[in-house]
Structures are given as structure tokens and as C-alpha cells.
Design an enzyme around this catalytic site. Sequence first.
Site, PDB file in Angstrom:
ATOM      1  CG  HIS A  37      -5.089  -2.030   1.538  1.00 39.95           C
ATOM      2  ND1 HIS A  37      -5.599  -0.463   1.685  1.00 39.95           N
ATOM      3  CD2 HIS A  37      -4.966  -2.322   2.044  1.00 39.95           C
ATOM      4  CE1 HIS A  37      -4.270   0.222   2.590  1.00 39.95           C
ATOM      5  NE2 HIS A  37      -3.235  -1.086   2.455  1.00 39.95           N
ATOM      6  CG  ASP A  97      -7.759   1.799   1.064  1.00 39.90           C
ATOM      7  OD1 ASP A  97      -6.805   1.543   0.691  1.00 39.90           O
ATOM      8  OD2 ASP A  97      -9.250   1.339   2.035  1.00 39.90           O
ATOM      9  CB  CYS A 125      -1.014   0.437   1.047  1.00 40.79           C
ATOM     10  SG  CYS A 125      -0.514  -0.128   2.803  1.00 40.79           S
TER      11      CYS A 125
END
Length: 227
Positions: free
Chosen positions: A185, A183, A48
Site C-alpha cells: 500500500h 505491504d 493491493c
Amino acid sequence: MFKNLIQLENLYTKLNKKENFSNASFVKGKYDFYHYCCDGYNDVGFGCGYRTTQTICSWIKNQNIAMNQKYGTNIPIIQEPSILEIQKILVDCGDKPSNFIGSKEWIGCFESCIVIDYLYDVPCKIVHCDAGSLEKHIPQILDHFENFSSPSMMGGNLDSSSKGIIGIGCNYSQTKYNILVADPHCTFVQDELDLINDDWISWRSIDSFEQQSFYNFCLPQKKTLEV
């Protein structure tokens, strides 16, 4: 190398949830959103911080392209580094041992600063928020978006998932702040709608973050050409 990248620009105008802010500021300019496995490299579980660093690098690259086109300058156009290239930079700079290359060790805001400065000669400001003090520092992050409009990176200790920050907003009473999070992910996303509908890019209130975790922000000190 194949890349499954989604180019973003003014994404906040397309979000399903329209927040009613008295003051808000966002990333300005085009950039590619990097996420897990987007280039065929399996970084699930550790990548990440690398991916958010690549997203920031994409924004800087596109700003340099725009500057060359607008002013006739000759700024070198440096492509976003791969995960292995990021690891090599950190080894070459003396921040990591040689066995870091090819490992699944994660990186945070400090390492991201090193890479961005090394590749693009763009310094970054680190803002450290002690546990429980996140809200106190948010006006400083809002000021970054108002003055630079570059994407930033956020990560902590208990909340160790690095995430991109692409906007800040506050309500009319100036008492409640929200952070627009990108994000990284996610894996199989095809377009902006996937990112929005699955909340990979979404507003998060300050209360939703881990109150017992400290947080760091990496704020690239490069101003957007857009006004």
C-alpha cells in the site's frame, strides 16, 4: 514502461527489529517488490491484490531464470503481468465478466491463484482461516516456507487489504507466532531502507490482525532452488 521496483533478497537479515525466534523460515531467492503506482498505473485504493500477485510472479520468473542457468533447461521466461493483463486473464478464464477489464475492482487470493497457474503453470494452495482461527493455521504456513520458500499472499473480509507474506517465525515456547508482511500500500519508496524504516516490510504478531475477520492464504507450490 517505467517501473519503480525494489529487488529484494534475504531482506529479513536487514530489518531494524531483530526477533529472537526458535524457528523461522523465509522466502529464498530474488524478487521485485510491487506496490501502488510502481509502474505509473494509479491503482491506489484497489490494487493491493494485483501488486502482491505481481511480486509472486516476479519470484517465479526469477526462479525460472535461475533454473535455466543452472541446469540448461529452456523454461519460457514470462514477465510479470500488468494490472490490465491480470484482469484480461481473469476474463478469458471465465472468472470475471468482460467489463472487469479496466475497472477498479480488487482481487483476492483465489484470483491470484488463477493468474499464477495460467501464466506459469504453478498451482497454488488456498488455506482458509475462519474468524478467530488464524493462529491455528500458522504452523501450516510455516511449513510452506520451510518446504517451498515462495512468497505468499494473505487477505480477508473485514481486513480486506491484501498483503504479501515473506516469512514466519515463532518464539522458543512455540506459543507466539509472527508474520513478516510485505505491504504493497506504499507509493513513493526508493529503496529497502524506505520499506524497512516506514514499516512497509515488518514483523506483525498474530494478535495484531483483525480477530473477527476470516483470512485466506495463497501458497504457490513451487520450490526454491536455494537451500
